[in-house]
Design a protein around this motif. Sequence first.
Motif, short mmCIF file in Angstrom:
data_model
loop_
_atom_site.label_atom_id
_atom_site.label_comp_id
_atom_site.label_asym_id
_atom_site.label_seq_id
_atom_site.Cartn_x
_atom_site.Cartn_y
_atom_site.Cartn_z
N VAL A 61 -1.27 -14.57 -7.79
CA VAL A 61 -0.79 -14.00 -6.54
C VAL A 61 0.74 -13.95 -6.58
O VAL A 61 1.39 -14.97 -6.82
CB VAL A 61 -1.27 -14.83 -5.34
CG1 VAL A 61 -0.78 -14.19 -4.04
CG2 VAL A 61 -2.79 -14.93 -5.33
N CYS A 62 1.30 -12.77 -6.33
CA CYS A 62 2.74 -12.58 -6.34
C CYS A 62 3.25 -12.57 -4.90
O CYS A 62 2.86 -11.71 -4.11
CB CYS A 62 3.10 -11.27 -7.01
SG CYS A 62 2.39 -11.04 -8.66
N THR A 63 4.15 -13.50 -4.56
CA THR A 63 4.72 -13.48 -3.22
C THR A 63 5.63 -12.29 -3.02
O THR A 63 5.83 -11.83 -1.90
CB THR A 63 5.51 -14.76 -2.90
OG1 THR A 63 6.62 -14.89 -3.82
CG2 THR A 63 4.62 -16.00 -2.99
N HIS A 64 6.19 -11.78 -4.11
CA HIS A 64 6.96 -10.53 -4.09
C HIS A 64 7.22 -10.14 -5.54
O HIS A 64 6.84 -10.88 -6.46
CB HIS A 64 8.25 -10.69 -3.29
CG HIS A 64 9.22 -11.72 -3.80
ND1 HIS A 64 8.94 -13.07 -3.81
CD2 HIS A 64 10.46 -11.59 -4.35
CE1 HIS A 64 9.98 -13.73 -4.31
NE2 HIS A 64 10.90 -12.86 -4.66
N ALA A 65 7.88 -8.99 -5.73
CA ALA A 65 7.96 -8.43 -7.08
C ALA A 65 9.32 -8.55 -7.74
O ALA A 65 9.59 -7.84 -8.71
CB ALA A 65 7.52 -6.97 -7.06
N HIS A 66 10.21 -9.42 -7.27
CA HIS A 66 11.42 -9.67 -8.03
C HIS A 66 11.04 -10.18 -9.42
O HIS A 66 10.07 -10.92 -9.57
CB HIS A 66 12.32 -10.68 -7.32
CG HIS A 66 13.09 -10.09 -6.19
ND1 HIS A 66 13.52 -10.83 -5.12
CD2 HIS A 66 13.52 -8.82 -5.96
CE1 HIS A 66 14.18 -10.06 -4.28
NE2 HIS A 66 14.19 -8.83 -4.77
N TRP A 94 8.12 -3.72 -8.46
CA TRP A 94 7.32 -4.16 -9.61
C TRP A 94 7.60 -3.28 -10.83
O TRP A 94 7.75 -3.77 -11.95
CB TRP A 94 5.84 -4.12 -9.25
CG TRP A 94 4.90 -4.28 -10.40
CD1 TRP A 94 4.44 -3.27 -11.23
CD2 TRP A 94 4.28 -5.48 -10.88
NE1 TRP A 94 3.59 -3.77 -12.18
CE2 TRP A 94 3.47 -5.12 -11.99
CE3 TRP A 94 4.32 -6.81 -10.47
CZ2 TRP A 94 2.73 -6.07 -12.70
CZ3 TRP A 94 3.57 -7.75 -11.17
CH2 TRP A 94 2.78 -7.38 -12.27
N ARG A 95 7.67 -1.97 -10.61
CA ARG A 95 7.84 -1.03 -11.73
C ARG A 95 9.17 -1.19 -12.43
O ARG A 95 9.32 -0.78 -13.59
CB ARG A 95 7.65 0.41 -11.25
CG ARG A 95 6.20 0.76 -10.95
CD ARG A 95 6.00 2.26 -10.79
NE ARG A 95 6.69 2.79 -9.63
CZ ARG A 95 6.15 2.86 -8.41
NH1 ARG A 95 4.90 2.44 -8.21
NH2 ARG A 95 6.84 3.37 -7.41
N LEU A 96 10.16 -1.78 -11.79
CA LEU A 96 11.43 -2.05 -12.46
C LEU A 96 11.25 -3.05 -13.59
O LEU A 96 11.97 -3.00 -14.59
CB LEU A 96 12.46 -2.60 -11.46
CG LEU A 96 12.89 -1.67 -10.33
CD1 LEU A 96 13.86 -2.39 -9.40
CD2 LEU A 96 13.51 -0.40 -10.87
N THR A 97 10.28 -3.96 -13.45
CA THR A 97 10.03 -4.97 -14.48
C THR A 97 8.88 -4.57 -15.40
O THR A 97 8.94 -4.79 -16.61
CB THR A 97 9.70 -6.33 -13.81
OG1 THR A 97 10.76 -6.67 -12.92
CG2 THR A 97 9.52 -7.43 -14.84
#
Length: 209
Positions: A61-66, A94-97
């Motif tokens: 589970v991702c709390t956010h996509a940093h 997310w797509r930045l990473t």
Amino acid sequence: MAARIDHLVTSGTFSLDGGTWDVDNNVWIVGDDSEAVVIDAAHDADAIAEALGDRRLVAIVCTHAHDDHVDAAPALADRTGAPVLLHPADSELWRLTHPDRAPDGELADGQEITVAGTVLRVLHTPGHCRGAVSLYAPELGTVFTGDTLFAGGPGATGRSFSDFPTIVESIRAKLLTLPGETVVRTGHGDSTTIAAEAPQLDEWLRRGH
């Protein structure tokens, strides 16, 4: 056996808007001896897998996509077969990473994830970024806030995808309504409680408007 909370700290970097910083991240594992959920697969899939042992991983589970919160998520998913779950409002981040690998499922406000007989309730708490969520586990008396709420105040809002008035409203409406004794387990640094952070709300509101 009742669910327990395991904690490890992993180290790496956070990059956004042209800057890169060294960071230490909290990785939280909720479960029992048979199954578990990982909250924020940060930096080191091997270390997280070692902490999991032979338990079945229900979800990542991702709390956010940093990037410092999701950089190890695909590797951990490939290793365990567990789905990566993210709020869709953070898809662009997310797509930045991970431009070539989408999350496996979406998180939504009010959604419930059950592990080891314990419910984790998803609270959409935007502000630090658009798809930020917190995970409230009433049976465990705790909430996992990612980078939305720390000991001492809200998460940072000085970079892309963030907004200070929004994070303050998220904290007011979704987090400070929880019981005061609720333990706040954060994405970085020390834990706190809802009661310890509530008195600062007026100051945050003044700064947010």
